[in-house]
Design an enzyme around this catalytic site. Structure first.
Site, PDB file in Angstrom:
ATOM      1  N   ASP A 116      -8.831   1.734  -4.675  1.00 40.73           N
ATOM      2  CA  ASP A 116      -7.457   2.136  -4.380  1.00 40.73           C
ATOM      3  C   ASP A 116      -6.495   0.976  -4.541  1.00 40.73           C
ATOM      4  OD1 ASP A 116      -8.873   1.143  -2.075  1.00 40.73           O
ATOM      5  OD2 ASP A 116      -7.134   1.657  -0.843  1.00 40.73           O
ATOM      6  N   GLU A 181      -9.361   1.161   1.124  1.00 36.75           N
ATOM      7  CA  GLU A 181      -9.251  -0.175   1.725  1.00 36.75           C
ATOM      8  C   GLU A 181      -7.829  -0.484   2.144  1.00 36.75           C
ATOM      9  OE1 GLU A 181      -8.581  -4.579   1.775  1.00 36.75           O
ATOM     10  OE2 GLU A 181      -7.690  -3.038   0.502  1.00 36.75           O
TER      11      GLU A 181
END
Length: 478
Positions: A116, A181
């Site tokens: 991400d 994350e």
């Protein structure tokens, strides 16, 4: 009086002798011979790897973008056919967990990266489109090039290259690529770590993003430094609320909710949490001592005496101040509904980054004691993390990782480091006593602002070295 002066002179002489003796005991600078990389790339192969990274950048894998993750996963299967034929893979939501088995009986290692990326708030500030993966002026540009698709792709490139050459890892290798994350990693890294713990897995080393290779000028040395994160700070957001009487702005009281909240924030900023020099930051300074000129070597070799001076210097700059204390940053404000109406309440969100030794209880106790009675504090809902444990620097895992880091093209000096940001590594502490945070690439000081900022980019010359580094990690025993 003569006796007193004589005693003072003797004490000063003894002090000088102690300082000189301790400085002389600092070992001479030592460079470890680097092993040749298990993979070497031609210009054509390096260009092909860069093109694959460019393609990876073009998938806008932002939180909640399910289609982007699905397309990215399909791309990974197409880009790395040998890896996907040889390694097992499990999905945890959009997160991916790979396992590469070794024929050797030794403790496995775990390599982390995340898929991400953070949103782009001001695309007009970018020299290249954020999700175009442009290759221009010796750099690959785009969101994720540094944080953290560069690492993810380099890890898979190293697996593919080793398989193509018929090589296998020294010990079992696990690869965990989280999908959240940037919003705490609870659903990705958190669930993968919980599954591995339930399976009884324990790792000789866990390696994630974190420190990097930077010029050593900040630490007073000429050589670049490879900052290997051995710990990271905690994360806690607190909501401050001030109460005030609602009413017409033409008749303001002496104290308003906004005024009380502002005074409280100013008071907290004027009285920061105590600074201290221990753990990762102290070890960092001690390890760069051999490369210091004599005057600074005296200081770093005698922190027992010069600690107040060093703390004063570190506190003078934001990036080093964050290494020595819990920091606070007001990040959100909310009050009022109309320009001529006094608000009944005013709120601010304060983001704290907890230094090792601090915790939620000590911080909230301090806030309760420090804040005026008109302002209260409560913990914001959402992600929270205590400071991580500190991984040992005298372990064989840290020593081996240091040797590999010092073999990077910049030939840096490897030193321990406190990561002031956060990473997925915090979720894996129960799986290893050696959890490290290091991105194997060289940057300039001004490049640090590109993380989560505009014009994120990776020098084309760095990428093959990153791939070679991860290949060396996989073929080494820790």
């Amino acid at each position: 009086m003569k006796a007193v002066l004589s005693g003072i002179g003797a004490a000063l002489l003894l002090l000088v002798v102690v300082l000189v003796a301790r400085t002389a005991m600092v070992p001479a600078p030592e460079s470890f011979p680097s092993s040749p990389s298990p993979v070497v790339f031609s210009k054509e192969q390096a260009a092909a790897m860069t093109q694959r990274l460019s393609r990876a950048i073009q998938f806008p894998t932002l939180a909640g973008q399910a289609d982007a993750f699905a397309s990215f996963h399909a791309f990974l299967e197409q880009a790395f056919p040998l890896a996907h034929a040889s390694l097992s893979r499990q999905a945890f939501g959009h997160s991916l967990l790979y396992h590469w088995e070794s024929s050797n009986d030794c403790a496995p290692i775990l390599l982390l990266a995340h898929q991400d990326v953070v949103p782009v708030s001001s695309p007009e500030d970018w020299l290249q489109a954020p999700f175009a993966g442009a290759i221009e002026s010796g750099y690959l540009w785009g969101r994720g090039a540094m944080d953290d698709k560069g690492s993810l792709m380099a890890i898979l490139e190293s697996v593919e290259a080793l398989l193509a050459q018929g090589q296998s890892p020294a010990c079992d290798v696990w690869l965990a690529f989280g999908h959240d994350e940037e919003v705490g990693g609870v659903q990705g890294a958190g669930k993968m770590a919980a599954w591995m713990l339930s399976e009884g897995l324990q790792f000789a080393m866990v390696l994630d993003e974190g420190g990097m290779v930077l010029p050593g000028a900040t630490l007073g040395i000429d050589k670049p430094v490879a900052l290997i994160g051995i710990a990271e700070k905690g994360y806690l957001s607190v909501i401050l609320t001030a109460q005030g009487g609602a009413g017409h702005s033409s008749r303001p009281p002496e104290q308003t909710a906004i005024g009380e909240l502002s005074r409280a924030i100013m008071m907290l900023q004027a009285s920061p949490r105590p600074a201290f020099l221990n753990g990762a930051t102290r070890q960092m300074l001690e390890q760069v001592a051999p490369w210091q000129p004599w005057g600074k070597r005296v200081v770093f070799a005698n922190l027992w005496l010069f600690e107040p001076l060093v703390l004063q210097q570190l506190a003078s700059k934001p990036d080093t101040n964050a290494l020595i204390r819990t920091t606070m940053a007001p990040t959100m404000l909310s009050a009022g509904v109309k320009d001529n109406v006094l608000p009944a309440t005013a709120e601010a969100v304060i983001n704290f980054r907890l230094a090792p030794g601090e915790n939620r209880e000590t911080l909230m106790t301090w806030l309760e004691e420090a804040l005026p009675a008109t302002v209260n504090a409560r913990i914001a809902e959402g992600f929270f993390a205590e400071p991580s444990a500190i991984s040992p620097v005298d372990s064989s895992a840290y020593q081996q990782l240091s040797v590999l880091a010092e073999g990077l093209p910049a030939a840096p000096v490897a030193v321990p480091f406190l990561l002031i940001a956060g990473s997925d590594a915090r979720h894996y502490e129960a799986l290893s006593g050696n959890v490290f945070r290091f991105l194997p690439a060289s940057f300039e000081r001004e490049d640090v602002a590109r993380f989560h900022g505009a014009n994120e980019r990776l020098a084309l010359s760095q990428y093959p070295a990153m791939v070679a580094f991860y290949a060396s990690v996989m073929t080494s025993a820790f």
